[in-house]
Design a protein around this motif. Structure first.
Motif, mmCIF file in Angstrom:
data_model
loop_
_atom_site.group_PDB
_atom_site.id
_atom_site.type_symbol
_atom_site.label_atom_id
_atom_site.label_comp_id
_atom_site.label_asym_id
_atom_site.label_seq_id
_atom_site.Cartn_x
_atom_site.Cartn_y
_atom_site.Cartn_z
ATOM 1 N N GLY A 160 0.807 -1.222 0.000
ATOM 2 C CA GLY A 160 0.000 0.000 0.000
ATOM 3 C C GLY A 160 0.840 1.272 0.000
ATOM 4 N N VAL A 161 2.153 1.106 0.199
ATOM 5 C CA VAL A 161 3.062 2.253 0.123
ATOM 6 C C VAL A 161 3.954 2.056 -1.101
ATOM 7 C CG1 VAL A 161 4.861 3.616 1.258
ATOM 8 C CG2 VAL A 161 3.062 2.527 2.617
ATOM 9 N N PHE A 162 3.966 3.054 -1.963
ATOM 10 C CA PHE A 162 4.686 2.991 -3.232
ATOM 11 C C PHE A 162 5.832 4.005 -3.212
ATOM 12 C CE2 PHE A 162 0.415 1.540 -3.655
ATOM 13 C CZ PHE A 162 0.453 0.497 -4.562
ATOM 14 N N ALA A 163 6.839 3.794 -4.056
ATOM 15 C CA ALA A 163 7.942 4.767 -4.112
ATOM 16 C C ALA A 163 8.399 4.925 -5.556
ATOM 17 C CB ALA A 163 9.102 4.323 -3.232
ATOM 18 N N ILE A 164 8.649 6.174 -5.930
ATOM 19 C CA ILE A 164 9.093 6.490 -7.295
ATOM 20 C C ILE A 164 10.179 7.559 -7.246
ATOM 21 C CG2 ILE A 164 6.947 5.901 -8.496
ATOM 22 C CD1 ILE A 164 6.247 8.934 -8.398
ATOM 23 N N GLY A 165 10.796 7.793 -8.410
ATOM 24 C CA GLY A 165 11.806 8.850 -8.522
ATOM 25 C C GLY A 165 13.076 8.481 -7.787
ATOM 26 N N ASP A 166 13.812 9.493 -7.361
ATOM 27 C CA ASP A 166 15.112 9.233 -6.728
ATOM 28 C C ASP A 166 14.982 8.488 -5.405
ATOM 29 O OD1 ASP A 166 16.187 10.588 -8.852
ATOM 30 O OD2 ASP A 166 17.215 12.125 -7.664
ATOM 31 N N ALA A 167 13.774 8.425 -4.844
ATOM 32 C CA ALA A 167 13.588 7.700 -3.572
ATOM 33 C C ALA A 167 13.599 6.194 -3.759
ATOM 34 C CB ALA A 167 12.268 8.111 -2.914
ATOM 35 N N CYS A 168 13.458 5.717 -4.997
ATOM 36 C CA CYS A 168 13.336 4.259 -5.188
ATOM 37 C C CYS A 168 14.555 3.673 -5.886
ATOM 38 C CB CYS A 168 12.054 3.918 -5.952
ATOM 39 S SG CYS A 168 12.141 4.143 -7.732
ATOM 40 N N ILE A 169 14.709 2.381 -5.691
ATOM 41 C CA ILE A 169 15.810 1.685 -6.368
ATOM 42 C C ILE A 169 15.352 0.308 -6.815
ATOM 43 C CG2 ILE A 169 16.857 0.727 -4.245
ATOM 44 C CD1 ILE A 169 19.564 1.752 -5.893
ATOM 45 N N TYR A 170 15.881 -0.110 -7.968
ATOM 46 C CA TYR A 170 15.613 -1.430 -8.550
ATOM 47 C C TYR A 170 16.721 -1.687 -9.561
ATOM 48 C CZ TYR A 170 13.458 1.750 -11.987
ATOM 49 O OH TYR A 170 13.229 2.788 -12.868
ATOM 50 N N PRO A 171 16.889 -2.921 -10.016
ATOM 51 C CA PRO A 171 17.987 -3.181 -10.948
ATOM 52 C C PRO A 171 17.857 -2.295 -12.188
ATOM 53 C CG PRO A 171 17.086 -5.232 -10.132
ATOM 54 C CD PRO A 171 16.160 -4.149 -9.648
ATOM 55 N N GLY A 172 18.921 -1.591 -12.513
ATOM 56 C CA GLY A 172 18.927 -0.750 -13.713
ATOM 57 C C GLY A 172 18.373 0.650 -13.507
ATOM 58 N N LYS A 173 18.030 1.000 -12.289
ATOM 59 C CA LYS A 173 17.443 2.320 -12.012
ATOM 60 C C LYS A 173 18.357 3.455 -12.494
ATOM 61 C CE LYS A 173 15.458 5.858 -9.900
ATOM 62 N NZ LYS A 173 14.212 6.466 -10.349
ATOM 63 N N LEU A 174 17.771 4.419 -13.206
ATOM 64 C CA LEU A 174 18.481 5.637 -13.600
ATOM 65 C C LEU A 174 17.824 6.826 -12.897
ATOM 66 C CD1 LEU A 174 18.839 5.254 -17.495
ATOM 67 C CD2 LEU A 174 20.683 5.205 -15.816
ATOM 68 N N PRO A 175 18.588 7.619 -12.155
ATOM 69 C CA PRO A 175 17.984 8.761 -11.441
ATOM 70 C C PRO A 175 17.763 9.951 -12.372
ATOM 71 C CG PRO A 175 20.311 8.625 -10.930
ATOM 72 C CD PRO A 175 20.032 7.479 -11.862
#
Ligand SMILES: Cc1cc2nc3c(=O)[nH]c(=O)nc-3n(C[C@H](O)[C@H](O)[C@H](O)COP(=O)(O)OP(=O)(O)OC[C@H]3O[C@@H](n4cnc5c(N)ncnc54)[C@H](O)[C@@H]3O)c2cc1C
Length: 220
Positions: A160-175
């Motif tokens: 129920g809590v989501f995260a996007i943008g520079d606050a999130c990380i995952y494989p291949g994430k580009l800020p």
């Protein structure tokens, strides 16, 4: 405690603003809770007058122009900003509603939460400064100071809590801004499914959908 809104958005940087546009398109109510006294995040606080060259379809515009255009885009949804409010905890009560508390004793409630807090909070007191977060202190799984999410729903380890943008990380994430906008679009479909439409949502285009155009106020 505030009235319960569908979605509380932590931050009012570019990721948050574009997430709000997507939420508004699908009739989902939202409220921004922002530590600073103005929207825009890093774009406004750190490099507002610098030209940005990698925004799709805009060969060049300043970072502040990006923010101003995002604000213009969400104007039809009459956005509500709670400035000067730094969220310090997110807790889910027994009825499933989230309670977000601020450092200065305010509280907001919402059915879902989007953490779009970037690398930290910009606070306007004592000169402008950045308070960096380690989101793990908030109970999220993550690393490198960012919150781990899946790349379909952008949901955190706290359902129920989501995260996007520079606050999130995952494989291949580009800020980058374009990544944040993509993340917001996918995340809003997940929120939409969770709050309103349990069945798979049908894709709608702003160029052809009467219902989306009505929400944008460009069609009667
Ligand atoms: C100098 C510089 C140049 C850049 N140039 C480019 C470029 O050319 N192209 C590009 O694509 N990207 C560029 N970037 C990266 C881009 O600006 C970031 O990826 C983008 O700002 C991330 O947006 P965000 O909304 O996720 O986070 P942010 O912009 O960091 O916004 C987060 C917001 O959340 C608020 N917040 C944080 N924590 C809390 C809390 N607990 N409670 C309430 N509010 C909170 C903050 O005050 C802030 O306003 C650049 C970055 C910098 C620093």
């Amino acid at each position: 405690m505030s009235d319960t809104t569908d979605v509380a958005i932590v931050g009012a940087g570019p990721s948050a603003l574009y997430a709000a546009f997507q939420l508004g398109l699908f009739g989902i109510s939202f409220r921004f809770i922002e530590a600073s006294d103005r929207p825009g995040g890093q774009c406004t606080e750190l490099y507002g007058d610098k030209p940005v060259y990698d925004m799709p379809a805009w060969p060049t515009l300043t970072a502040q122009d990006v923010v101003d255009k995002l604000l213009q885009q969400i104007a039809p949804f009459k956005p509500h900003f709670e400035f000067g409010s730094t969220i310090s905890s997110i807790v889910r009560d027994q009825s499933g509603v989230f309670c977000l508390s601020t450092k200065n004793g305010r509280a907001f409630s919402a059915k879902a939460v989007v953490v779009a807090g970037g690398t930290g909070a910009f606070v306007a007191d004592e000169g402008r400064r950045l308070i960096a977060w380690d989101w793990r202190d908030w109970g999220f799984s993550g690393h490198h100071g960012a919150i781990e999410v899946d790349t379909e729903r952008f949901e955190t380890s706290m359902p129920g809590v989501f995260a996007i943008g520079d606050a999130c990380i995952y494989p291949g994430k580009l800020p980058l801004l374009v990544s944040a906008f993509h993340e917001a679009a996918l995340m809003v479909q997940a929120i939409r499914a969770q709050l309103a439409a349990p069945r798979r949502a049908v894709v709608e285009y702003t160029s052809t959908s009467s219902s989306l155009q009505r929400r944008l106020g460009v069609k009667d």
